[in-house]
Design an enzyme around this catalytic site. Sequence first.
Site, PDB file in Angstrom:
ATOM      1  N   LYS A  32      34.900   6.598  44.203  1.00  0.00           N
ATOM      2  CA  LYS A  32      35.328   7.297  45.416  1.00  0.00           C
ATOM      3  C   LYS A  32      36.754   6.827  45.706  1.00  0.00           C
ATOM      4  CE  LYS A  32      33.651   8.395  50.064  1.00  0.00           C
ATOM      5  NZ  LYS A  32      33.791   9.842  50.009  1.00  0.00           N
TER       6      LYS A  32
HETATM    7  C1  LIG Z   1      32.950  14.341  46.386  1.00  0.00           C
HETATM    8  C2  LIG Z   1      31.784  13.846  47.159  1.00  0.00           C
HETATM    9  N1  LIG Z   1      30.541  14.075  46.682  1.00  0.00           N
HETATM   10  C3  LIG Z   1      29.460  13.646  47.340  1.00  0.00           C
HETATM   11  C4  LIG Z   1      29.552  12.939  48.529  1.00  0.00           C
HETATM   12  C5  LIG Z   1      28.330  12.464  49.232  1.00  0.00           C
HETATM   13  O1  LIG Z   1      28.213  11.069  49.138  1.00  0.00           O
HETATM   14  P1  LIG Z   1      27.454  10.229  50.264  1.00  0.00           P
HETATM   15  O2  LIG Z   1      26.119  10.846  50.430  1.00  0.00           O
HETATM   16  O3  LIG Z   1      27.387   8.852  49.728  1.00  0.00           O
HETATM   17  O4  LIG Z   1      28.275  10.346  51.492  1.00  0.00           O
HETATM   18  C6  LIG Z   1      30.826  12.682  49.055  1.00  0.00           C
HETATM   19  C7  LIG Z   1      30.989  11.920  50.288  1.00  0.00           C
HETATM   20  O5  LIG Z   1      31.215  10.732  50.240  1.00  0.00           O
HETATM   21  C8  LIG Z   1      31.957  13.141  48.355  1.00  0.00           C
HETATM   22  O6  LIG Z   1      33.183  12.913  48.839  1.00  0.00           O
END
Ligand SMILES: Cc1ncc(COP(=O)(O)O)c(C=O)c1O
Length: 320
Positions: free
Chosen positions: A162
Amino acid sequence: MPIPATPFIWFNGKLVPWEKATVHVLSHALHYGSSVFEGVRAYQTPTGVAIFRLKDHTRRLFDSAKIYRIQMPFGPDAVNDACHQVIAANELKRGAYLRPVAFRGYGEIGVSPKNDPPTEVAVAAWEWGRYLGSHEGEAVGVDVCISSWNRVAPNTLPALAKAGGNYLSSQLIASEARRLGFAEGIGLAPDGTLSEGSGENLFLVKDGILLTPALAHSVLGGLTRDTVIRLARERGIEVRESALPRELLYICDEAFFTGTAVEITAIRSVDRLTVGDGKIGPVTSALQSAFYGLFSGKTPDKWGWLDHVDMSAPKVAASG
Ligand SMILES: Cc1ncc(COP(=O)(O)O)c(C=O)c1O
């Protein structure tokens, strides 16, 4: 909507006034996208404010830093503690959205300088409501499109990290969708199979089976994704993580997004084709109840996902 400022941000080890948490314009991350971050939610629960899956988010922050070889000057415990501090010091009694971020700061310039610029770390928190639009979006589902932009290909940018730079892909997908009048865009993986939304993981329901693209399909390993998979399996719902063809999205019975920001948001239509009968389906609805039940106390937290914040913790003397 502008970010609703709170009094303090935790910045490089101490609480500083919100407006003093600033960086130099020649910070490495600003030029080359070299930041890693998290989005975390804290909820108001019957037993007080609790941060949802904090340790897992912090683990992912450190994993993202490891992938990009960003040196972390603080350990996970310090980041977890900072998350608690910003909620208590800012008296966010009704819950909050937390944004921990670590980035290559001001030092040498250049893509990969001889001496790594020092890593700076911050954690901010503020009150934040619905992400994809509205309470209406939550009640009836959102209208989305398949983006003309694919998600990042394997071995180009690591989708499991991320990292700030990765979100240029998300910006292209989301801004195109909004320009075309949709609430969100879904990116395809480079092989043309389904991947994820610009900031959310994607789930489909077909004949009672819950389907989601596997981690190899250029998705972030979402913690809400993992939560939903566990809640579903616990309820006897079969879950399959696999490659999913685009057209399955047009003929599935239900579809929804998961993410810290969107929580569980139903998808009402894709490319102007109605999903199922256009109403929130039984599997989506059951999973929404199970998920939100974690915060109302209706769903027992048998995994220890709720990390309670001591709001009466002595305030750390804030300094400028
Ligand atoms: C590209 C992306 N995919 C999926 C998610 C979902 O991740 P999470 O459930 O950990 O927030 C996020 C958010 O963080 C994201 O930015």
